[in-house]
Enzyme design. Structure first.
Site, PDB file in Angstrom:
ATOM      1  CG  ASP A 217     -20.277  26.102 -36.884  1.00  0.00           C
ATOM      2  OD1 ASP A 217     -20.062  26.177 -35.650  1.00  0.00           O
ATOM      3  OD2 ASP A 217     -21.181  25.392 -37.365  1.00  0.00           O
ATOM      4  CG  ASP A 219     -20.047  26.409 -30.585  1.00  0.00           C
ATOM      5  OD1 ASP A 219     -21.205  26.506 -31.043  1.00  0.00           O
ATOM      6  OD2 ASP A 219     -19.821  26.292 -29.378  1.00  0.00           O
TER       7      ASP A 219
END
Length: 269
Positions: A217, A219
């Site tokens: 991802d 974050d």
């Protein structure tokens, strides 16, 4: 008390989120340590032909992911690997990217670490019974192990960034936007919740250690792209699960090289 003779292994692997098995037919061993039990029984499997490589696998969060990152018994996990005689310890882990050029599904073979955790036992030395022990930690990740992992990534077609700093947060919550911005502006590359104190304990135990981040991802999002949503637990698990085959392929390509390296005493690097 376990009456069986303790098995041995050449290489140890700490699993990340969802990475709970390496091979069929592995034997299991319930290790005991002065720090309590590790997160789960260790599984030991053999890889390769001729002289097979014995690999000990331990899921750091437990087989059912019962232990959040701040409650993992890191001391017991590392000590269990030491007692099995591993000469190299590899730690795949899920991570959030702090940089747009490091994309979900890619790997980072980290070379530096920043510890922002608290409240975790982070040393084997609760007292200096035999005099002071201050372990060097300038280079948390063994350079020879890193080289092998990068070589294995190239052989298996996995995109792996050479070097990067992981900032380790306490969890189990994810970062705020302000915290994520701070981490990025500090020049760090990925964020994770388990590399500390794993790396420091491996250093104290004298086991060469390498951490490999599987990016899941961005974050708390990317300021340069408002369309990128902040991380969610569901997204992390989904990306990790979808890329487990890359982790497996990379590790299986690395095992023979790691075993050969440990035969020449990697700890001297």
């Amino acid at each position: 008390m376990n009456d069986r003779q303790r098995p041995t292994a050449d290489i140890g692997v700490f699993g990340g989120s969802g990475f709970y098995s390496l091979a069929d037919g592995a034997e299991t061993w319930e290790e005991t340590t002065p720090w309590g039990p590790p997160s789960a029984p260790v599984t030991i499997a053999e890889f390769g032909t001729g002289t097979p490589v014995r690999v000990a696998f331990l899921p750091r969060h437990g087989t059912d992911h019962r232990f959040p990152p701040h409650r993992v018994n890191y001391r017991a996990n590392v000590d269990a690997m030491r007692r099995l005689g591993v000469r190299a310890l590899i730690a795949p882990f899920a991570a959030g990217s702090l940089r747009p050029e490091i994309k979900p599904g890619e790997f980072v073979v980290c070379d530096q670490l920043v510890d922002r955790t608290w409240g975790r036992p982070s040393t084997f030395y609760d007292e200096f019974a035999d005099g002071p022990v201050h372990a060097p930690f300038a280079d948390p990740y063994d350079p020879e192990l890193r080289h092998v992992l990068l070589e294995a990534a190239a052989e298996t077609g996995v995109t792996a960034h050479d070097g990067g700093t992981v900032v380790v947060v306490n969890g189990p919550r994810f970062s705020s936007r302000a915290e994520s911005r701070w981490h990025r502006e500090a020049g760090w590359h990925v964020v994770n919740m388990t590399q500390a104190p794993e790396a420091a304990l491996a250093m104290e135990a004298g086991i060469p250690f390498a951490g490999i981040a599987l990016v899941t991802d961005y974050d708390a999002g990317l300021e340069s792209d408002p369309g990128v949503e902040p991380v969610s637990q569901e997204a992390v698990f989904a990306v990790f699960e979808a890329n487990l085959h890359k982790v497996r392929a990379l590790l299986q390509a690395a095992f023979p090289k790691l075993a050969a390296l440990s035969d020449t005493d990697v700890s001297e690097t």
